[in-house]
Write an enzyme that holds these catalytic residues in place. Structure first.
Site, mmCIF file in Angstrom:
data_model
loop_
_atom_site.group_PDB
_atom_site.id
_atom_site.type_symbol
_atom_site.label_atom_id
_atom_site.label_comp_id
_atom_site.label_asym_id
_atom_site.label_seq_id
_atom_site.Cartn_x
_atom_site.Cartn_y
_atom_site.Cartn_z
ATOM 1 N N ILE A 428 -13.387 20.785 -6.868
ATOM 2 C CA ILE A 428 -12.676 19.874 -5.990
ATOM 3 C C ILE A 428 -12.941 18.439 -6.213
ATOM 4 O O ILE A 428 -12.137 17.716 -6.256
ATOM 5 C CB ILE A 428 -12.811 20.199 -4.494
ATOM 6 N N SER A 432 -23.032 12.322 -7.256
ATOM 7 C CA SER A 432 -24.048 11.983 -8.028
ATOM 8 C C SER A 432 -24.769 13.313 -8.122
ATOM 9 O O SER A 432 -25.161 14.036 -7.745
ATOM 10 C CB SER A 432 -24.738 10.699 -7.316
ATOM 11 N N ASP A 577 -24.794 5.901 3.903
ATOM 12 C CA ASP A 577 -23.932 5.901 2.651
ATOM 13 C C ASP A 577 -22.391 6.486 2.948
ATOM 14 O O ASP A 577 -21.495 6.972 2.543
ATOM 15 C CB ASP A 577 -24.447 7.345 1.982
#
Length: 847
Positions: A428, A432, A577
């Site tokens: 999908i 990282s 993040d």
């Protein structure tokens, strides 16, 4: 102790049951279901895996459809026969490249070059390898594109019976174009023997010294038609060839018997290319020099891999024909191989039982005194498999993440099973540090499987901890379970349709046609194609109004993001993040919902901590980090608010960024150089984003304040605020501090005398009841309040000018006084925030 005895009581009967089954399974004779004597096939003299790299012969298919049996020692064909048309053909109609508007009208499907038989999508920008085989692609047809283009697929099978020694064609079978049952209940199969054609198959014309080798051919065809036309845009036909060797009456069960070849000099002997009573895919060559290709031996590992040589009937005994009485009997695996399998099964069960015996004993003893564990700890232990200690965020090597080790890893054609989780091979997304997101099923529920490299178990542990603590919130992605194997950790997460970034790309005007640029790599091209497929699921979704303001759908999604952030911050979790790629979108009953995800580098504040150290570990994504993250300064919850400002700008502008292009963003962030030009038409957005992107972290609002900002207000709440403010001002003295502050905003909130911006007939109606000062903000608010309160009494023509309440009415005054609401809001926020009547406008309690 009771559980331990139960395990032993369960395992021992199963073990003896296996031994009992083994004795009957290994018996040389037995009875079938009808009482007919069943004779087992003769023991094998050669294993499937014996000398796998040195075959003596090979069945291959040439480009023109000819099937050969080659002697790999002499490099000569032993025999050959034709199976029909070429095994590959393709056609592409001439395309006007100057008129290609999108990939749908400018691509065709073909197979790779050389001996690569995989499917590729070709366009003017290059080729992209497809994940589907041609068989799967054909099964998914017919397909109808948005522009009216149609793709049809067909499958046609043929079977040939040839003499394994000479290659003589004994008979062939194929289906007619329209198969129908005949009067006696048999299929109207087209059958052709060496002596002629028949409507139905008769007796097989085998000679006494002939061994039947079956060659199967399946032709797959894909055809694409020009939209609204019967003209073919492109087509491709690929034939797959298979072989099955039954060895009727052969003394050697694995084809190792000496055979007198009728196609070479008398006395020449050779071995068959595949084991007896088995089947395999036949090698296909598109080049003309087959001998050179066979001599290289580069094909050997592929040709002899376990995926190529398959049993005729998986998971069942093979069917053979007894040479004496013609009865159908079962040919079992060899006794040696069967005994070997049973020994392995017994050993695994015995070892597993012993391990479970001691594990249950340890768990029983460890449960004493731990009954009062809180709910969060219980969930932590259930998912992680920890034996009793609460997992801490900064756990040492002695407190490692323990996952589900008791479940085996099983493989299948489309994926693999790890414990309760089945992971498909379909990818999908990528992240990282080797992180990959795959499709999967967990306990029967479709999930997204986040696969993390086991070396980064600390990241996985943090994400698991934070998800366990927060995943009950509707705007946090749910965690259903965790599994692991030797190399990876697998998180079974709530399945979403796309990311917020994907949604913005799909719905933005700039990417409406999904332009594909010159030089785009295969991965980018595949991403664009995936977005194109998502458009069907998102039809009818609009994120922006015609005036550039966010739609109700987009406002809800942005509120969802803020709501999820509020929940994390209340738990003491800093995401660190936050970006559009880490906000996932679900769709239930046509309602979209945004959920925060990917908290692998999140930090959890403990005790009295209000901030992280100056050197907090982990780093966010380039272009979305707060300046204190980039400069390695003290980090608080405010780092998420800065990232939130960038995400909201991205949403409001259809994919832009306040700090410029990707290569300059980090530098511009450290220099406090941002541009809000693209949202200047929306004063509420400018106000909120200016505060969220403030270089000083202490000046940024908290998440709970953000969700109460007028940017997220509905039209009804906007009008209610203006009306309540006007009512409050009626009680103020003419020289009050609030009135002075409000009138000081007249230059920006009204931009001149306000009556000049009113429709003449509306202004006439307003002045019918009383006089107003056209330079006063207070009088403008009074006029809006009076018209709103007496809307039903207005003439239909005046109502039509204003539009319906609340959306039309709000839009009328907002278009004429765009900064009125935010300027009044800032004044009332400073002076009336703590008044009970106005608290509902400055907190999220009313949301």
């Amino acid at each position: 102790m009771k559980c331990q005895w139960l395990l032993l009581c369960f395992a021992l009967p199963v073990f003896f049951g296996i031994l009992s089954s083994a004795s009957s399974f290994l018996s040389p004779t037995g009875m079938d279901f009808n009482g007919v004597n069943v004779h087992r096939a003769a023991p094998a003299r050669r294993s499937l895996l014996s000398d796998p790299m040195e075959p003596e012969t090979a069945v291959v298919a040439a480009m023109d459809g000819t099937i050969y049996l080659f002697d790999l020692t002499t490099k000569k064909p032993l025999w050959s026969f034709t199976s029909g048309l070429p095994i590959y053909s393709a056609y592409q109609a001439p395309v006007d490249k100057d008129n290609l508007s999108n990939i749908g009208s400018g691509y065709f499907i073909d197979i790779g070059t050389g001996d690569d038989w995989e499917l590729y999508a070709h366009s003017r920008l290059g080729k992209l390898k497809l994940r589907k085989s041609i068989e799967v692609y054909v099964s998914s047809t017919p397909q109808i594109a948005e522009d009216g283009g149609i793709i049809l697929g067909s499958k046609r099978s043929t079977a040939f019976q040839v003499d394994a020694k000479t290659g003589r064609l004994i008979s062939s079978y194929k289906m007619p174009d329209s198969p129908t049952p005949n009067g006696n209940g048999e299929s109207n199969i087209h059958y052709k023997s060496a002596k002629g054609e028949h409507g139905l198959p008769g007796s097989v014309n085998l000679k006494p010294n002939e061994l039947p080798l079956y060659i199967t051919r399946t032709d797959y065809t894909l055809t694409s038609f020009v939209p609204n036309s019967n003209k073919v845009l492109w087509n491709v036909t690929v034939a797959e060839i298979g072989a099955a060797f039954l060895c009727q009456g052969s003394d050697d069960a694995f084809g190792g018997a000496d055979l007198d070849s009728g196609s070479v000099e008398p006395g020449t002997r050779f071995s068959m290319p595949l084991p007896c009573n088995s089947r395999a895919q036949v090698l296909r060559f598109r080049g003309h020099n087959i001998l050179e290709r066979l001599s290289s031996r580069n094909w050997l590992p592929e040709a002899l891999s376990p995926d190529m040589i398959l049993p005729a009937q998986p998971n069942a005994d093979k069917v053979v024909i007894h040479p004496e009485n013609g009865h159908t009997i079962l040919s079992g695996l060899s006794e040696i191989f069967s005994m070997f399998v049973l020994i392995i099964i017994f050993t695994v069960m015995l070892v597993g039982t012993i391990c479970l015996y001691f594990i249950v004993g340890q768990l029983n003893s460890s449960q004493v005194g731990n009954v009062s564990a809180n709910e969060e700890e219980s969930r932590m232990l259930e998912i992680s498999g920890d034996s009793g200690e609460k997992m801490d965020e900064d756990s040492s090597s002695d407190n490692k993440l323990l996952l589900n080790l008791n479940h085996p890893t099983l493989c299948s054609g489309d994926g693999r099973t790890i414990g309760k989780l089945f992971v498909f091979n379909k990818e999908i997304a990528k992240g990282s540090n080797g992180t990959v997101v795959l499709e999967g099923i967990y306990d029967g529920r479709p999930v997204a499987v986040k696969r993390l490299v086991k070396a980064h178990h600390d990241i996985a542990l943090k994400e698991i901890q934070n998800l366990i603590a927060s995943d009950q919130h509707p705007n946090i992605v749910r965690l259903y379970g965790v599994e692991q194997d030797q190399d990876f950790i697998y998180l079974a997460l709530e399945r979403c349709i796309c990311s917020l970034n994907d949604l913005i790309q799909i719905c933005s005007v700039s990417s409406e046609n999904f332009p594909i640029n010159q030089g785009m790599d295969a991965e980018s091209m595949q991403y664009r194609m995936r977005l194109d497929s998502l458009k069907l699921d998102l039809q009818g979704v609009f994120l922006w109004k015609e005036n550039g303001y966010p739609s109700a759908t987009l406002l809800k999604l942005m509120r969802d993001v803020v709501s999820g952030l509020i929940h994390l911050h209340e738990l003491g979790i800093i995401h660190r993040d936050l970006k559009p790629q880490n906000v996932l979108i679900t769709k239930e009953k046509r309602v979209l919902c945004a959920k925060l995800s990917d908290m692998g580098i999140s930090k959890r504040l403990t005790g009295d901590m209000s901030s992280l150290s100056h050197h907090a570990t982990g780093c966010g994504s380039s272009g979305w980090q707060a300046p204190e993250q980039l400069l390695h300064r003290r980090q608080t919850r405010a780092v998420d608010l800065f990232s939130l400002g960038c995400v909201l700008f991205h949403c409001l502008t259809g994919g832009s960024h306040p700090f410029g292009n990707p290569l300059e963003r980090d530098i511009n962030i450290t220099k406090n150089k941002f541009d809000l030009f693209f949202v200047n038409h929306n004063p509420e957005a400018v106000d909120l984003l200016s505060r969220l992107l403030h270089h000083n972290a202490e000046k940024r609002p908290k998440a709970a304040e953000v969700i109460a900002h007028p940017l997220f207000w509905t039209s009804e709440k906007r009008l209610s605020f203006l009306r309540d403010t006007s009512d409050m001002l009626e009680r103020e003295d003419w020289d009050s501090e609030i009135l002075e502050a409000l009138e000081a905003t007249s230059r920006v909130s009204m931009r001149g005398r306000w009556h000049l911006k009113m429709h003449p007939q509306l202004l006439e109606t307003i002045l019918w009841y009383r006089d107003y000062s056209f330079d006063s903000v207070q009088d403008l608010l009074r006029a809006i309040r009076n018209v709103l309160n007496h809307y039903r009494e207005l003439r239909p023509k005046i109502q039509a000018i204003l539009g319906p309440i609340p959306e039309g009415f709000d839009a009328y005054f907002t278009s004429r006084f765009p900064r009125l609401l935010i300027e009044v809001y800032k004044v009332m926020s400073r002076h009336c925030r703590r008044q009970e009547w106005f608290q509902k406008y400055f907190t999220d309690s009313a949301l």
